[in-house]
Every structure is written in C-alpha cells, then in structure tokens.
Design a protein around this motif. Structure first.
Motif, PDB file in Angstrom:
ATOM      1  N   GLN B  43       0.824  -1.210   0.000  1.00 58.02           N
ATOM      2  CA  GLN B  43       0.000   0.000   0.000  1.00 58.02           C
ATOM      3  C   GLN B  43       0.859   1.262   0.000  1.00 58.02           C
ATOM      4  O   GLN B  43       1.850   1.343   0.715  1.00 58.02           O
ATOM      5  CB  GLN B  43      -0.873   0.043   1.254  1.00 58.02           C
ATOM      6  CG  GLN B  43      -1.885  -1.079   1.335  1.00 58.02           C
ATOM      7  CD  GLN B  43      -3.197  -0.635   1.974  1.00 58.02           C
ATOM      8  OE1 GLN B  43      -3.576   0.527   1.901  1.00 58.02           O
ATOM      9  NE2 GLN B  43      -3.888  -1.561   2.580  1.00 58.02           N
ATOM     10  N   GLU B  45       0.448   4.827   1.284  1.00 59.19           N
ATOM     11  CA  GLU B  45      -0.499   5.433   2.226  1.00 59.19           C
ATOM     12  C   GLU B  45      -0.336   6.953   2.294  1.00 59.19           C
ATOM     13  O   GLU B  45       0.777   7.460   2.430  1.00 59.19           O
ATOM     14  CB  GLU B  45      -0.303   4.824   3.612  1.00 59.19           C
ATOM     15  CG  GLU B  45      -0.611   3.333   3.625  1.00 59.19           C
ATOM     16  CD  GLU B  45      -0.380   2.669   4.983  1.00 59.19           C
ATOM     17  OE1 GLU B  45      -0.092   3.381   5.959  1.00 59.19           O
ATOM     18  OE2 GLU B  45      -0.492   1.431   5.042  1.00 59.19           O
ATOM     19  N   GLY B  49      -6.049   9.017   1.455  1.00 58.07           N
ATOM     20  CA  GLY B  49      -6.413   7.706   0.926  1.00 58.07           C
ATOM     21  C   GLY B  49      -5.184   6.991   0.413  1.00 58.07           C
ATOM     22  O   GLY B  49      -4.102   7.582   0.333  1.00 58.07           O
ATOM     23  N   ASN B  50      -5.352   5.736   0.085  1.00 54.55           N
ATOM     24  CA  ASN B  50      -4.212   4.900  -0.298  1.00 54.55           C
ATOM     25  C   ASN B  50      -4.376   4.352  -1.708  1.00 54.55           C
ATOM     26  O   ASN B  50      -5.489   4.277  -2.237  1.00 54.55           O
ATOM     27  CB  ASN B  50      -4.083   3.714   0.660  1.00 54.55           C
ATOM     28  CG  ASN B  50      -3.969   4.141   2.113  1.00 54.55           C
ATOM     29  OD1 ASN B  50      -3.695   5.309   2.409  1.00 54.55           O
ATOM     30  ND2 ASN B  50      -4.187   3.204   3.015  1.00 54.55           N
ATOM     31  N   VAL B  52      -3.624   0.657  -3.390  1.00 53.11           N
ATOM     32  CA  VAL B  52      -3.335  -0.716  -2.987  1.00 53.11           C
ATOM     33  C   VAL B  52      -2.890  -1.494  -4.220  1.00 53.11           C
ATOM     34  O   VAL B  52      -3.561  -1.442  -5.262  1.00 53.11           O
ATOM     35  CB  VAL B  52      -4.574  -1.394  -2.375  1.00 53.11           C
ATOM     36  CG1 VAL B  52      -4.235  -2.797  -1.892  1.00 53.11           C
ATOM     37  CG2 VAL B  52      -5.144  -0.549  -1.251  1.00 53.11           C
ATOM     38  N   TYR B  70      -5.713  -0.321  -7.055  1.00 50.01           N
ATOM     39  CA  TYR B  70      -6.993   0.374  -6.844  1.00 50.01           C
ATOM     40  C   TYR B  70      -6.830   1.340  -5.687  1.00 50.01           C
ATOM     41  O   TYR B  70      -5.897   1.232  -4.895  1.00 50.01           O
ATOM     42  CB  TYR B  70      -8.131  -0.620  -6.597  1.00 50.01           C
ATOM     43  CG  TYR B  70      -7.952  -1.530  -5.405  1.00 50.01           C
ATOM     44  CD1 TYR B  70      -7.280  -2.741  -5.533  1.00 50.01           C
ATOM     45  CD2 TYR B  70      -8.462  -1.193  -4.152  1.00 50.01           C
ATOM     46  CE1 TYR B  70      -7.119  -3.588  -4.452  1.00 50.01           C
ATOM     47  CE2 TYR B  70      -8.305  -2.035  -3.055  1.00 50.01           C
ATOM     48  CZ  TYR B  70      -7.626  -3.228  -3.218  1.00 50.01           C
ATOM     49  OH  TYR B  70      -7.459  -4.067  -2.142  1.00 50.01           O
ATOM     50  N   ASP B  71      -7.761   2.301  -5.606  1.00 55.29           N
ATOM     51  CA  ASP B  71      -7.658   3.306  -4.547  1.00 55.29           C
ATOM     52  C   ASP B  71      -8.641   3.011  -3.423  1.00 55.29           C
ATOM     53  O   ASP B  71      -9.636   2.321  -3.631  1.00 55.29           O
ATOM     54  CB  ASP B  71      -7.875   4.719  -5.114  1.00 55.29           C
ATOM     55  CG  ASP B  71      -9.326   5.018  -5.413  1.00 55.29           C
ATOM     56  OD1 ASP B  71     -10.076   5.385  -4.477  1.00 55.29           O
ATOM     57  OD2 ASP B  71      -9.741   4.872  -6.574  1.00 55.29           O
ATOM     58  N   THR B  72      -8.331   3.534  -2.212  1.00 55.05           N
ATOM     59  CA  THR B  72      -9.203   3.315  -1.042  1.00 55.05           C
ATOM     60  C   THR B  72      -9.935   4.597  -0.646  1.00 55.05           C
ATOM     61  O   THR B  72     -10.484   4.665   0.448  1.00 55.05           O
ATOM     62  CB  THR B  72      -8.378   2.853   0.171  1.00 55.05           C
ATOM     63  OG1 THR B  72      -7.512   3.932   0.565  1.00 55.05           O
ATOM     64  CG2 THR B  72      -7.559   1.612  -0.125  1.00 55.05           C
ATOM     65  N   TYR B  73      -9.895   5.610  -1.514  1.00 56.41           N
ATOM     66  CA  TYR B  73     -10.583   6.860  -1.200  1.00 56.41           C
ATOM     67  C   TYR B  73     -12.086   6.579  -1.167  1.00 56.41           C
ATOM     68  O   TYR B  73     -12.632   6.012  -2.104  1.00 56.41           O
ATOM     69  CB  TYR B  73     -10.306   7.907  -2.279  1.00 56.41           C
ATOM     70  CG  TYR B  73      -8.903   8.453  -2.284  1.00 56.41           C
ATOM     71  CD1 TYR B  73      -7.837   7.659  -2.708  1.00 56.41           C
ATOM     72  CD2 TYR B  73      -8.643   9.756  -1.888  1.00 56.41           C
ATOM     73  CE1 TYR B  73      -6.544   8.168  -2.732  1.00 56.41           C
ATOM     74  CE2 TYR B  73      -7.347  10.267  -1.912  1.00 56.41           C
ATOM     75  CZ  TYR B  73      -6.308   9.471  -2.333  1.00 56.41           C
ATOM     76  OH  TYR B  73      -5.034   9.971  -2.357  1.00 56.41           O
ATOM     77  N   SER B  74     -12.749   6.983  -0.069  1.00 57.12           N
ATOM     78  CA  SER B  74     -14.187   6.720  -0.031  1.00 57.12           C
ATOM     79  C   SER B  74     -14.947   8.006  -0.319  1.00 57.12           C
ATOM     80  O   SER B  74     -15.096   8.860   0.540  1.00 57.12           O
ATOM     81  CB  SER B  74     -14.593   6.117   1.311  1.00 57.12           C
ATOM     82  OG  SER B  74     -14.169   6.948   2.361  1.00 57.12           O
ATOM     83  N   HIS B  80     -13.188   6.899 -10.437  1.00 60.07           N
ATOM     84  CA  HIS B  80     -12.340   5.914  -9.759  1.00 60.07           C
ATOM     85  C   HIS B  80     -12.173   4.718 -10.710  1.00 60.07           C
ATOM     86  O   HIS B  80     -13.156   4.207 -11.235  1.00 60.07           O
ATOM     87  CB  HIS B  80     -12.972   5.449  -8.446  1.00 60.07           C
ATOM     88  CG  HIS B  80     -12.999   6.513  -7.393  1.00 60.07           C
ATOM     89  ND1 HIS B  80     -11.943   6.738  -6.542  1.00 60.07           N
ATOM     90  CD2 HIS B  80     -13.942   7.425  -7.080  1.00 60.07           C
ATOM     91  CE1 HIS B  80     -12.237   7.744  -5.731  1.00 60.07           C
ATOM     92  NE2 HIS B  80     -13.451   8.182  -6.035  1.00 60.07           N
ATOM     93  N   GLN B  82      -9.802   1.015 -11.562  1.00 61.99           N
ATOM     94  CA  GLN B  82      -8.738   0.073 -11.252  1.00 61.99           C
ATOM     95  C   GLN B  82      -7.940  -0.190 -12.522  1.00 61.99           C
ATOM     96  O   GLN B  82      -8.486  -0.143 -13.618  1.00 61.99           O
ATOM     97  CB  GLN B  82      -9.327  -1.244 -10.746  1.00 61.99           C
ATOM     98  CG  GLN B  82     -10.199  -1.064  -9.522  1.00 61.99           C
ATOM     99  CD  GLN B  82     -10.533  -2.374  -8.843  1.00 61.99           C
ATOM    100  OE1 GLN B  82     -10.039  -3.431  -9.226  1.00 61.99           O
ATOM    101  NE2 GLN B  82     -11.360  -2.306  -7.817  1.00 61.99           N
TER     102      GLN B  82
END
Lengths: 308, 308
Positions: B43, B45, B49-50, B52, B70-74, B80, B82
């Motif tokens: 990751q 970080e 957001g991260n 991955v 892929y991103d972890t931004y919510s 967005h 992948q």
C-alpha cells in the motif's frame, strides 16, 4: 472517459522542458515540507525477472498520487514498457497513464535541470556532455531550458556515437553541438559538465575542471564503479543529491561512502528552499549526484498530461 | 504498439465466462504447484487515501506477471478506476492494461465458478442468490456457465433491487430469474446458494439448508461481521477458501477463527488437484469462503486480452 492514455509519441510531441523542470522544483519544495510521500520501492520477484514499483504522492501543490512500474528482465526483446499512472491525491480519481520508456529519462533530465538552476553559475555559457545516450539527451535539453548556453561540446569513447549525437542534437536544439575527440578538451572550458555514461571507471580528471564549474553525475556512482573520480568531490564546495534516503539505500554503497566528503552531501531541496547555502562564489565547484527521487515520475507524467 | 489498452466496455463485449473460469482453474493448479507468486499486498499510504497494489505471477502454464492497483478513497466522485497490467513472465514484455471496475468482480465471479465446479453437486439445478450487486451478477454468470441451472431465485432486503436484478438478469441470461420475498423461500430448495451481500449479520439460517447444497460466501466474513451464521460451517462436510494465507492475514480475523471449524478449512486448489477429497456424498453440505487470490486478476485480464 475522463482520463488520458499517452505513449512515447505523445510525450515527444507534448513535452516542453521548462514547465517540467518547474514542476520538479515544486516537488523539491514538497520534499522539504514533508508533503511528498515516497516509500522504498516494492518488487515482485520471480526466477526470470522482477517488476519494480516506485510509488509516490505529492499532496500539497501537485495533488497527485501514483506510481511507476518497470521490469528488470534483461533481454533485447522489443515491447518492454514502463507505466506511469497518475491519480488525484485529494479524491483518488484516476487521471491517466503514460506507457513507454521516455518518461524516466525525461524525469531525470528535469531533475538535472533543477540542479543546474539551483547550483550552476547563472552566467554559465559553455556546456560539456560526456555520454550520448537518452539520459545525455534529456540532460542537455534541460540545461539549455535553464541557462543561456552558447556552446555545447560532447565526448564519448565511441567516435560514431558522439558524431551522431552532435548531428542530431544540433538539429533538434537548433544550436551548435560540437563533437570533441578528447574528454579533457571537452570539459576544460566548461561552466557545466554533465556526465551521463555507463562507465564504471572515471571518465574525467579532477585537474581538468575550470573554477566555477557545476557537474551533474547521472551514470554509475557506486563504490564498485563510478564515472567520476573521488577527487571531484574533494574540489567541490557543495555536493547535493535529490534523495539522501535513496542514496543511502543503494545495494552497493555510494562512491563517496567512507570518504571525507560523505558528510558534506546535502539534499538539493535544502538549497532550493534556502535552508542551506549553495554556491557562495563564482569560482566554487559544485556537484550534483542524481539518484532519481521517487514520486517525481508521477508529477512529471501529470505535467505532461496537463500539456495535452 | 503490440500491447492492448482495454476498458470496461471491451471487457463487457469480449468476456466469455467459461474460458475465464478455466483460466482460474489453471491458476489453482499453479498455486498447488507453487508456480504462482503472490506476495502480500503493498500500500502507498497518504492522509486522504491509499493506493493498494496486488501483484502476482503465474509462471508455469499462464506465463504472466503483473498487478492490480486500486484506490481506497471513499467518496462518490466518478472516475475511480482500477488498473490491471499484464506482462509476459518469460520475457518481461508488456502485454497490456485493462482500465475499469468490472474486472475485479469478474475475477471473483470466476473464482466462485471454479468453486462451484469443484464442490457443488454435478446435477445442481436450483440456484439461490442473496444480494443484487455486481458481485452477485458475476457469480450468477459463472454458476450458469458451469452447471445446467434450471431455476434461479434471488432475494435482497430491498424490494426494488431484487426485482430489478431479476428483470435484468432474466434478459441478459435468457432464463427465468425469480425475485423471492423471503430469504428462506429463496434458499430452501437450492442446490447452490451464493451469498454476495454487504450484510454484517447473517442473511440465512443454517436450518433452511437442503442436504447436498453448496454455498459460496463472497460478502463480509470477519469476526466482527459476517453474512453467514457460524452454524453453516457446522453443517458443512467440506470448507474451502482460495487462499489460506490471505484468509489468515485479514486485519480482522475470519469469522471461523477460534471455532471448531477453523482447522477444517482447506484450499480449493487441493480439491481441484485431487490432493484432498471434496464432496463424498450427494447430501454433503459444502462451503466456499472467497477471499480473492492475488495474481488471479492478472490471469483473468490476460484471458480477456486473448479474446480480443
């Protein structure tokens, strides 16, 4: 789709060196402000070869996060490509990918340009290049974007390579690039020297240096092989690198390790932000050891996407 | 350029589920033969957001190396995406990239299809699905590519979602997909149950299960929240997962951790390669806990590129 997919031909067509160097200078400010995230590289290892990931984020002014990936397979197959992907560091939205092999050298060239801007004499006119590969080309392009260079001299052990380089770059840059038949003649009058060779033994002699010269070393610089003699460091008032962390993490130690000059190396970003003094006289010799700061690829890719 | 750049519309247009499931089955053989390289995810970080990275290589039959990012931004921003990139694991040559969000679910669907092929009764005709998202859709497509399903029943707490799912999938698959108004009615006659919800509390009761049923759980399955009751594991003669290593590396432990059933979990690949016995009777209840084996994305992307 709102994102961009660019290749080497787009990079060639779009790139203007000056804004790329300015973007690199902003990254150095982010590095100094600790808003640059650049963890150690990550490798996926297999028996035949690896994929290497250099990921990074510049979250303050550039607002990008992303990565470069390249392979370590050593063969002559065509079709080896690097990918540099860019995402928005605020939202995570994907901005695009550049597929090709030009961006890496372009990035290193722009870092060299930032070093020349921060360290060389502002009246530098004579530029010498040792080496004729892609790195030498982008370093030269960056240098002339930064200083008002009147004369470029190139040397390579290979006669054909240096003539071809002189011919091609003269045309491309619309200025005289002169092929020299000895390294000493090439560098002895230079205000800026760029070493961008694959040589593992020194290609110049410290005695040839003109007072006031600035040197970029882009090629080998490990204990086991280095294109510059250690004596160049002895003559230098200022020695910088783009990343002390990466320089210290080399698998084979840097060529100045365990020399009296090791402790003199400072980060280029400290000079750019005024934290450390750079050149203090017109006769200072200055030296930049390029390692390729992680995260810069992503910012350069983003800058090129903005030009599209 | 010899490589491919594909997007979700290409994936939709090109993908045939059967060959993708077969590719996944070959990956499981590579996993069993230890020719699959799948290190822990990496990751990058940042505060916001991260990114991955799941990288992997299947070096024996598939001969690919690559990664998914892929991103972890919510947030609800569009854009967005992948990326799944594929390189040749013998030469390192770049084969292409798929940009989009379909491939992940398609991959998980195909893994579910491989589990159904290895574990469910070969005469399975009735299929129940709890959940109506993209994962439910690809699981259903994989199941009907593997078994001669005569009747599909779907349940979701949301009346509209299940009606829409039934309508859309009936048309897409050219078969009757029936919306049920209770989870018990949905599953009690099923030979195969697919749970693909976001529910953190059990959506079915172990008492509702018909002897001989096979269950795929794709949704939450951590100690703190799981879509299946632990009692389902108690009824199961065989419990598998696609990666014991990944299952054990969950940040919150798997829902069967510290239960009498934890030690019964085997890798699906052991059944596919005949190392471990799977179903031994037509009345066995069998359970597959899907975790998403790393490296499978790269193989699925490559399989789709071959269809182009």
């Amino acid at each position: 789709m709102a994102y961009q997919v660019l290749t080497d031909s787009d990079v060639l067509r779009l790139t203007r060196m000056k804004p790329v160097i300015e973007a690199i200078e902003r990254v150095f400010r982010e590095q100094a402000n600790a808003t640059l995230v650049s963890p150690p590289r990550f490798q996926l290892e297999t028996e035949n070869g690896n994929l290497v990931f250099t990921a990074g984020a510049a979250t303050e002014t550039e607002k990008v996060i992303g990565f470069r990936v390249y392979d370590t397979y050593s063969n002559d197959h065509s079709g080896h490509e690097q990918l540099v992907s860019v995402f928005d560091s605020v939202t995570g939205v994907f901005k695009g990918v550049i597929i090709g092999n030009l961006l890496g050298a372009l990035r290193t060239g722009a870092i060299g340009g930032a070093a020349i801007n921060a360290m060389s004499r502002s009246d530098a006119e004579q530029l010498a290049i040792i080496g004729t590969g892609i790195q030498a080309r982008t370093q030269l392009e960056a240098a002339i974007a930064i200083r008002d260079i009147k004369r470029v001299m190139v040397y390579s052990r290979n006669d054909n390579n240096r003539k071809k380089f002189a011919e091609e770059m003269s045309e491309k840059l619309d200025m005289d690039v002169i092929s020299m038949d000895s390294p000493q003649k090439c560098v002895e009058k230079a205000d800026i020297i760029i070493c961008a060779t694959n040589s593992r033994s020194p290609v110049i002699d410290a005695d040839w240096l003109k007072p006031g010269v600035h040197i970029n070393t882009v090629g080998p610089k490990s204990m086991n092989g280095h294109e510059l003699p250690i004596e160049v460091a002895g003559k230098s008032s200022v020695i910088t690198t783009d990343s002390l962390e990466q320089l210290r993490a080399y698998s084979t130690p840097h060529f100045l390790t365990n020399t009296p000059y090791e402790q003199n190396i400072v980060q280029l970003s400290d000079i750019i932000t005024g934290k450390t003094l750079g050149r203090t006289s017109i006769s200072d010799v200055t030296l930049f050891c390029s390692v390729g700061l992680s995260g810069t690829e992503v910012v350069v890719a983003h800058e090129i996407m903005k030009m599209a």
